[in-house]
Design a protein around this motif. Structure first.
Motif, PDB file in Angstrom:
ATOM      1  N   ILE A   1     -24.098  66.742  18.135  1.00  0.00           N
ATOM      2  CA  ILE A   1     -22.931  66.624  17.272  1.00  0.00           C
ATOM      3  C   ILE A   1     -23.233  65.571  16.215  1.00  0.00           C
ATOM      4  O   ILE A   1     -23.628  64.455  16.532  1.00  0.00           O
TER       5      ILE A   1
ATOM      6  N   HIS B   1     -14.119  66.118  26.653  1.00  0.00           N
ATOM      7  CA  HIS B   1     -14.904  66.838  25.645  1.00  0.00           C
ATOM      8  C   HIS B   1     -14.346  68.240  25.416  1.00  0.00           C
ATOM      9  O   HIS B   1     -14.116  68.652  24.270  1.00  0.00           O
TER      10      HIS B   1
ATOM     11  N   ARG C   1     -15.517  77.142  18.925  1.00  0.00           N
ATOM     12  CA  ARG C   1     -16.164  75.838  19.033  1.00  0.00           C
ATOM     13  C   ARG C   1     -17.584  75.911  18.469  1.00  0.00           C
ATOM     14  O   ARG C   1     -18.234  76.962  18.504  1.00  0.00           O
TER      15      ARG C   1
ATOM     16  N   HIS D   1     -20.982  71.423  20.089  1.00  0.00           N
ATOM     17  CA  HIS D   1     -19.928  71.180  21.078  1.00  0.00           C
ATOM     18  C   HIS D   1     -20.258  71.893  22.391  1.00  0.00           C
ATOM     19  O   HIS D   1     -20.129  71.309  23.475  1.00  0.00           O
TER      20      HIS D   1
END
Length: 389
Positions: free
Chosen positions: A7, A314, A350, A354
């Protein structure tokens, strides 16, 4: 080693674990009532578009529910985790409820099912008494179906009611009518706007303190018809304060996917039971933790469950409503389904970094029964979506 996109940019190498986590297993859960909200498995070969009715792989969907029951968890069916209102319409939800309820009876599993108003589209929503009457009728139809299957009812928060109600009085009147009509005690569900922005201002006010008073007034007027409340506000302090004000005999089922270990463990004044989407991927660990708590070992319970919070935070990071994508990814990696496809095309909700982080966190917890399979499937996803080899 496997190369994972990070990320914020870049790629790094990660060494997956080679052995699954050893779990003790055991009998039913005793000290807490625990439900997992369960996802649905899409049919990957159905010829659909994002606007098509959901095409569900019923065999795989029911097999996953048997997996949850095998660990001693109850199934919370046709809830947000099942993409209710995000790919699964009422027709699909009704079929899901019927099939899952029949399966629960066959295997002796506990089940509670979501009752909402998702028959109503935006065009059906009108202001005033006519709009409220339509909301009530929609709730009644779904409540009747759930009760016919022998399942416990969960009265879900309604987008249509949020759009139609003019203030707290409308909530008090409508919920009072439904609770009087219910044949058995129900679970009241308060889903925060972080899960569904259309529910902002639920219970008649955007101020949570004011909304809480209306919520408690509904319960106080019908304590014999409320088994418990399911609170999904991601605010541990507020949940603790709320559960301390519940009438005797009314349970609090935490829906807080950020603070669930401390809320389930509780304090000297009480504790929360659980109805959680994160227990979909965490079922084996969650069950082991609660069995430890059953022995009176609160420290052991926290030692098992606390390390899972990083994964949950998360998966449920903003925009929180897309947590379902990570849940289904982990089900695929764990071997509970043969593909990473979701109804409504939500598997694209997503980013690849991720999803890679979700894999790493889950692997670190030992969630995958076959780590080699999980690694191979993650490699395939990274190759197709990111060109990584």
């Amino acid at each position: 080693m496997i190369r994972l996109p990070e990320i914020g940019g870049g790629v790094r190498e990660y060494a997956p674990r080679t052995e699954p986590r050893a779990l003790n297993g055991g009998g039913p859960l005793v000290s807490r009532t625990v439900f997992s909200a369960a996802h649905v498995v899409a049919d990957p070969y159905a010829d659909t578009t994002p606007d098509s009715p959901a095409a569900v792989d019923w065999d795989a969907t029911l097999a996953f529910r048997r997996h949850l029951w095998s660990h001693g968890l109850g199934v919370a069916e046709a809830m947000d985790t099942a993409q209710r209102g995000m790919g699964l319409d009422w027709t699909g939800a009704a079929e899901l409820i019927r099939r899952s309820a029949a399966e629960a009876k066959a295997v002796g599993g506990r089940i509670a099912c979501g009752v909402g108003t998702d028959q109503l589209t935006g065009a059906d929503r009108v202001a005033g008494p006519a709009g409220l009457a339509a909301v009530r009728k929609a709730y009644e139809e779904q409540l009747a179906l759930v009760e016919e299957t022998g399942s416990q009812a969960i009265l879900m928060a309604s987008r249509a009611l949020a759009a139609t109600a003019s203030g707290p009085e409308d909530y008090l009147d409508l919920y009072g009518h439904l609770l009087r009509q219910a044949s058995e005690p129900v679970v009241l569900h308060w889903l925060g706007s972080m899960f569904d922005p259309a529910l902002d201002g639920y219970w008649g006010s955007a101020d949570l303190d004011t909304a809480t008073e209306t919520f408690l007034e509904v319960i106080a007027a019908h304590p014999d018809k409320v088994d418990g409340i399911k609170v999904s506000l991601l605010d541990a302090r507020r949940e603790v304060e709320l559960r301390r004000r519940l009438p005797e005999g009314v349970r609090c089922y935490t829906g807080d996917d950020f603070h669930y270990p401390e809320l389930i463990a509780g304090d000297e004044q009480g504790f929360s039971h659980a109805l959680l989407g994160i227990f979909d991927p965490l079922a084996p660990l969650a069950a082991e933790a609660v069995r430890t708590l059953d022995t009176g070992d609160a420290n052991g319970f926290r030692a098992t469950l606390d390390p899972t919070v990083a994964l949950s935070r998360h998966l449920f990071e903003a925009p929180t409503r897309f947590y379902k994508t990570g849940v289904v990814l982990l089900a695929w990696l764990a071997g509970h389904q043969d593909h990473f496809t979701m109804v409504g095309g939500l598997h694209s909700a997503r980013s690849l970094p991720h999803l890679a982080k979700a894999y790493e966190l889950a692997d670190g917890l030992g969630l995958f029964p076959d780590p080699e399979l999980a690694e191979a499937r993650m490699r395939a996803l990274l190759t197709v979506q990111g060109g990584l080899r």
